[in-house]
Design a protein around this motif. Sequence first.
Motif, PDB file in Angstrom:
ATOM      1  N   GLU A 292       1.155   5.610   5.287  1.00 15.20           N
ATOM      2  CA  GLU A 292       2.339   4.793   5.017  1.00 15.20           C
ATOM      3  C   GLU A 292       3.049   4.418   6.317  1.00 15.20           C
ATOM      4  O   GLU A 292       3.433   3.261   6.525  1.00 15.20           O
ATOM      5  N   ARG A 293       3.209   5.376   7.209  1.00 13.78           N
ATOM      6  CA  ARG A 293       3.873   5.106   8.488  1.00 13.78           C
ATOM      7  C   ARG A 293       3.049   4.145   9.348  1.00 13.78           C
ATOM      8  O   ARG A 293       3.604   3.267  10.033  1.00 13.78           O
ATOM      9  N   TYR A 294       1.735   4.294   9.323  1.00 13.20           N
ATOM     10  CA  TYR A 294       0.853   3.404  10.090  1.00 13.20           C
ATOM     11  C   TYR A 294       0.995   1.962   9.617  1.00 13.20           C
ATOM     12  O   TYR A 294       1.129   1.032  10.427  1.00 13.20           O
ATOM     13  N   GLN A 296       3.516   0.657   7.955  1.00 15.98           N
ATOM     14  CA  GLN A 296       4.868   0.178   8.256  1.00 15.98           C
ATOM     15  C   GLN A 296       4.968  -0.296   9.698  1.00 15.98           C
ATOM     16  O   GLN A 296       5.690  -1.258  10.001  1.00 15.98           O
TER      17      GLN A 296
END
Length: 445
Positions: A292-294, A296
């Motif tokens: 998810e962070r990647y 984003q």
Amino acid sequence: MSRKFFGTDGIRGRTNEGVMTAATAMRVGQAAGTHFLRGGHRHRVVIGKDTRLSGYMMESALVAGFTSVGMDVIMTGPLPTPAIALLTREMRADLGVMISASHNPYEDNGIKLFGPDGFKLSDEAEASIELLLEQEPLLVQADRIGRARRIDDARGRYIHAIKQSVASDIRFDGLKVVVDCANGAAYQVAPSAIWELGADVIAMGVEPDGTNINRDVGSTSLDAIKARVVEEGADIGIALDGDADRLIVIDEKGRAVDGDQIMGLIASRLHARGDLTGGGVVATVMSNLGLERYLQGQGLTLERAKVGDRYVLEKMKQGGFNIGGEQSGHMILLDHATTGDGTVAALRVLASLVRSGKPASELLHVFDPVPQLLKNVRYSGGKPLEAESVKAVIAEAEKELEGTGRLVIRPSGTEPVIRVMAEGDDAAQVERVVDRICDAVKDAA
């Protein structure tokens, strides 16, 4: 409505017990056939299977059921689940059936149904079939009984179709690829497709005997392929499951690469070309926070669905996404397939390997996953998640992880098990949280 037959992925159970008997399979054929009898044309169903010993029994029973209500039957023999979805649509069939219990041992079997569009059935369609299963079947008169036939070119049709997912200027020459087919449905088609595109293929898990499907091979048993990749000095390993809708990749160092990393790779490459739709990826609540962070970081979103590729697909269709999947390796690439297809996803990974010129260990390490721990608690009865003591421990854990991690607790859809998953930046904290909840569930159960 409570479900007696259908679970999260069709009907599944231990063969010759409960819902997975020849008698039930015949009734499923009659009920599903009746549900899809629409219009005055000659109705048709495509039936495929994996390599389980019980596949012959279930196939014969389904054929009896479908033909008794007036449907013609086309049997393909062993083929991946996505191949049956594809052939159902291409042959203008009214219904498709895959006989498989996916990654389960040979003692289990299952029945997956596809509509004429090649997509798995909706909850509403399954509910209608459930109702028909409780009623007497509407048998046709003798002159309207369906006909059954086998076709010999199904494997070739599927291989030709999936090769179209690779750009015409890409060849796999020079790549040494270990392909583990789990002694399952893809034991002929996956090695052939990859070889036809030029790779040096080392095939394993391609000697099914009816009882060895998923046994010590395939995407849920990776030790054998990890060792083989290193031993052969291969560039990459491809591990499929029993019905080949799931993919786990092994890099040249013998390390496993899960579905989250694969989704991240394919999504980022499509995004760079302007071909990613929906503005991101659909995954499940189990996918790592690192993914998810990647995404984003690239201005993309990660939409989360319930566990089960059918729920991922529903959200993909609603939001116009063309990539979705599960950490466990289900890869849905809607530009090329209507359901999870491990071989198509493998071809996309191999094409990226060729274009990048990087080793698999570098190409497929897309993001650093945050510490994640999943434990299963088996119980014999009751509803332990409804106990006040369990609710209190869960609430405390959620508060502790707030802002730094996630907590996912859910009952399995196929067995009496509570799955407890936590992830966060602090591995020790994640382990403490999971253990506390598991202890509370055990006490309540």
